[in-house]
Design a protein around this motif. Structure first.
Motif, mmCIF file in Angstrom:
data_model
loop_
_atom_site.group_PDB
_atom_site.id
_atom_site.type_symbol
_atom_site.label_atom_id
_atom_site.label_comp_id
_atom_site.label_asym_id
_atom_site.label_seq_id
_atom_site.Cartn_x
_atom_site.Cartn_y
_atom_site.Cartn_z
ATOM 1 N N PHE A 166 77.552 -34.708 -90.109
ATOM 2 C CA PHE A 166 78.533 -35.331 -89.509
ATOM 3 C C PHE A 166 79.380 -36.032 -90.780
ATOM 4 O O PHE A 166 80.539 -35.988 -90.992
ATOM 5 N N LEU A 167 78.533 -36.598 -91.816
ATOM 6 C CA LEU A 167 79.232 -37.324 -92.996
ATOM 7 C C LEU A 167 80.006 -36.179 -93.867
ATOM 8 O O LEU A 167 80.923 -36.408 -94.175
ATOM 9 N N THR A 185 85.708 -27.703 -89.736
ATOM 10 C CA THR A 185 85.358 -27.509 -88.356
ATOM 11 C C THR A 185 83.930 -26.860 -87.986
ATOM 12 O O THR A 185 83.421 -27.019 -86.868
ATOM 13 N N ASN A 186 83.412 -26.165 -88.963
ATOM 14 C CA ASN A 186 82.161 -25.746 -88.596
ATOM 15 C C ASN A 186 80.994 -26.674 -88.684
ATOM 16 O O ASN A 186 79.879 -26.703 -87.894
ATOM 17 N N LEU A 187 81.171 -27.499 -89.513
ATOM 18 C CA LEU A 187 80.317 -28.698 -89.592
ATOM 19 C C LEU A 187 80.383 -29.435 -88.260
ATOM 20 O O LEU A 187 79.374 -29.995 -87.878
ATOM 21 N N LEU A 188 81.626 -29.652 -87.728
ATOM 22 C CA LEU A 188 81.578 -30.286 -86.579
ATOM 23 C C LEU A 188 80.836 -29.519 -85.394
ATOM 24 O O LEU A 188 80.183 -30.289 -84.707
ATOM 25 N N ILE A 189 81.105 -28.487 -85.318
ATOM 26 C CA ILE A 189 80.267 -27.772 -84.292
ATOM 27 C C ILE A 189 78.587 -27.587 -84.515
ATOM 28 O O ILE A 189 77.967 -28.200 -83.473
ATOM 29 N N VAL A 190 78.160 -27.532 -85.595
ATOM 30 C CA VAL A 190 76.805 -27.490 -86.084
ATOM 31 C C VAL A 190 76.170 -28.908 -85.664
ATOM 32 O O VAL A 190 75.051 -28.912 -85.304
ATOM 33 N N TRP A 191 76.800 -29.881 -86.240
ATOM 34 C CA TRP A 191 76.189 -31.167 -86.173
ATOM 35 C C TRP A 191 76.076 -31.491 -84.758
ATOM 36 O O TRP A 191 75.198 -32.230 -84.327
ATOM 37 N N LEU A 192 77.105 -31.194 -83.873
ATOM 38 C CA LEU A 192 76.984 -31.630 -82.366
ATOM 39 C C LEU A 192 75.820 -30.731 -81.918
ATOM 40 O O LEU A 192 75.245 -31.320 -81.065
ATOM 41 N N LEU A 193 75.617 -29.701 -82.052
ATOM 42 C CA LEU A 193 74.379 -28.538 -81.788
ATOM 43 C C LEU A 193 73.405 -29.198 -82.104
ATOM 44 O O LEU A 193 72.349 -29.402 -81.385
ATOM 45 N N PHE A 194 73.080 -29.716 -83.412
ATOM 46 C CA PHE A 194 71.924 -30.421 -83.799
ATOM 47 C C PHE A 194 71.745 -31.712 -82.876
ATOM 48 O O PHE A 194 70.510 -31.974 -82.618
ATOM 49 N N GLY A 195 72.686 -32.431 -82.721
ATOM 50 C CA GLY A 195 72.509 -33.658 -81.711
ATOM 51 C C GLY A 195 72.267 -33.381 -80.458
ATOM 52 O O GLY A 195 71.443 -34.037 -79.768
ATOM 53 N N PHE A 196 72.824 -32.194 -79.734
ATOM 54 C CA PHE A 196 72.483 -31.912 -78.389
ATOM 55 C C PHE A 196 70.948 -31.378 -78.245
ATOM 56 O O PHE A 196 70.085 -31.849 -77.470
ATOM 57 N N LEU A 201 81.663 -45.062 -90.198
ATOM 58 C CA LEU A 201 80.450 -44.302 -90.355
ATOM 59 C C LEU A 201 79.356 -44.499 -91.129
ATOM 60 O O LEU A 201 77.989 -44.403 -90.748
ATOM 61 N N LEU A 202 79.828 -45.082 -92.471
ATOM 62 C CA LEU A 202 78.878 -45.620 -93.329
ATOM 63 C C LEU A 202 78.042 -46.814 -92.582
ATOM 64 O O LEU A 202 76.824 -47.154 -93.055
ATOM 65 N N CYS A 203 78.783 -47.766 -92.059
ATOM 66 C CA CYS A 203 78.279 -48.812 -91.391
ATOM 67 C C CYS A 203 77.110 -48.280 -90.720
ATOM 68 O O CYS A 203 75.940 -48.729 -90.232
ATOM 69 N N TYR A 204 77.555 -47.223 -89.457
ATOM 70 C CA TYR A 204 76.438 -46.880 -88.452
ATOM 71 C C TYR A 204 75.312 -46.452 -89.320
ATOM 72 O O TYR A 204 74.467 -46.367 -88.764
#
Length: 475
Positions: free
Chosen positions: A27-28, A61-72, A451-454
């Motif tokens: 995500f970062l 865009t690919n990082l968006l998809i992959v990080w969400l898949l890891f999250g799911f 995001l860095l705070c999170y």
């Protein structure tokens, strides 16, 4: 209850932690490449030829998809054992699949950045089974095959856990969504030569993921967190969940038609797509009412205030991003002018953040204190920092959306609306939008700060907490 970590009900839930950590790392990376693209909008040769705009966009865009898949996947590994009331079928398989998926993802991103895309296609055997070159599905064919293998192993692991354990509405809805995710991804391998047919089935992956089966995953994750933090009866939550997923599937599946307006499909899709797309905000509105009514009628005040805020925030932001901003340009007579404009980007940013990024961060916010041995919640300082992250990210994304919306309106007016021949060319129009793109870039920096705070909110160490008396873990 886990002996290694007394704050986990089952020790096997710990496999969710590497998935969550790696998801946040990706995500970062996605945000950083978004900032690179934002700067390239106003300084066209920034980092050229090291990172051309098309490569930065592909990575973003690919990082968006992959990080969400890891999250799911991490969410499923944490949620399913609790819902099934038994250990995960195979924690070793879950960790093996994590490393396979992580290695394939990193190798693919490095491939995007290190060699021309055509060369990458040649190296990875795209000529044998052509699947590359399509937006969001740029992954090499070999990577797509790896994703299928990982998904099959993941579904086997989760499915065996469910078959041997308790079946709940929450777990069955999540399982249905995960199976749908895997099934519809198979259409990424179908790449017909006819462009209209290609686009028709391309949306079967892209739309039926984000406006179909992913909504089931989102709904189940939201229901799980609300049950845990409010103490409301499971039966009440499950009735809401049934209503939400029914509306999501009916409107989402048939609403695919709003993507068929201008690709050569029959005219009937102008009506079908417009009508059912206009109803797509309804399940998101139901989620807002659902979340706020559950919190209002809660039977306990959970110490994790940040997770409660995330749970309520994701429903509101998803309603505006996916619902309201989607409706703004989904009717065919409007979409005729707005299709592919900056209004599309405005809708996409707020919808993805509200519906999916925020629900993943909601579950991470709830689960991570337990996974790190801190109990039900992190300390007050960490929670305050996380809440700062919530507001910085959410308000920054709202500003990004508003600036892109303004850019879209100006773009349509200057480039597409003028019927007397005075419409400006694309690049001349972009010059008029530069002040809005600069403002969008500043908002993106604010999002990075949030995001860095999170991320820094997770710096509290867990060893001292593990030496403290174990917290009571609700079932």
């Amino acid at each position: 209850m886990s002996m290694a970590n007394p704050h986990l009900k089952f020790a096997s839930q710990a496999v969710a932690k590497p998935y969550f950590v790696f998801a946040l790392m990706l995500f970062l990376g996605q945000v950083l490449f978004g900032l690179i693209m934002g700067l390239q909008y106003v300084v066209g040769d920034f980092l050229f030829p090291l990172i051309p705009f098309n490569v930065a966009r592909m990575v973003h865009t690919n990082l968006l998809i992959v990080w969400l898949l890891f999250g799911f996947m991490g969410a499923a590994y944490y949620l399913i054992p609790e819902e099934a009331d038994r250990q995960l079928h195979s924690p070793k398989l879950a960790l093996l699949l994590f490393w396979v998926f992580a290695a394939a993802g990193v190798a693919t991103i490095l491939g995007y950045l290190s060699v021309p895309y055509a060369t990458l296609a040649k190296f990875t055997g795209n000529d044998l089974l052509p699947t590359m070159g399509r937006e969001f599905l740029e992954q090499p064919t070999i990577t797509k095959m790896g994703i299928v293998v990982v998904c099959l192993g993941f579904l086997y692991n989760i499915g065996m856990t469910l078959l041997k354990g308790r079946k709940t509405t929450v777990s069955m809805v999540m399982m249905t969504g995960l199976i749908g995710l895997a099934v519809f991804f198979l259409f990424s391998f179908y790449n017909p030569e006819n462009l209209a047919r290609d686009k028709f089935y391309w949306w079967w992956v892209v739309h039926l993921w984000v406006e179909g089966v992913w909504e089931l995953i989102m709904g189940s994750m939201l229901a799980f967190v609300l049950i845990k933090i409010t103490g409301v009866d499971r039966e009440v939550v499950e009735k809401w969940l049934y209503v939400i997923i029914a509306m999501a599937l009916i409107t989402g599946i048939i609403g695919t038609g709003h993507h068929f307006f201008w690709i050569g499909a029959p005219e009937v899709w102008l009506w079908v797509g417009s009508i059912f797309s206009a109803m797509e905000p309804l399940p998101f509105l139901a989620m807002v009412v659902f979340a706020f009514s559950m919190v209002k009628n809660r039977r306990r005040h959970h110490p994790n205030r940040a997770a409660t805020l995330w749970a309520k925030g994701t429903t509101v932001t998803a309603f505006f991003g996916a619902g309201v901003w989607g409706f703004l340009h989904t009717l065919a007579p409007v979409n005729y002018y707005t299709h592919g404009s900056q209004l599309t980007a405005a809708h996409g940013h707020l919808a993805f953040y509200g519906a999916y990024a925020m629900i993943v961060m909601t579950l991470i916010s709830y689960a991570m204190p337990r996974l790190r041995g801190l109990g039900e919640a992190a300390d007050e300082r960490s929670q305050r920092l996380e809440i700062w992250g919530f507001w910085l990210m959410t308000l920054s994304m709202v500003m990004i959306t508003l600036f892109l919306t303004a850019a879209g309106v100006v773009q349509v007016w200057l480039q597409r609306w003028m019927a007397d021949g005075s419409a400006l060319p694309f690049m001349a129009t972009m010059d008029h939008l530069k002040p809005l793109f600069w403002a969008r870039l500043v908002s993106g920096i604010g999002f990075l700060a949030g995001l860095l705070c999170y991320l820094f909110s997770f710096r509290q160490r867990g060893r001292a907490a593990l030496r403290a008396p174990a917290a009571v873990v609700p079932s």
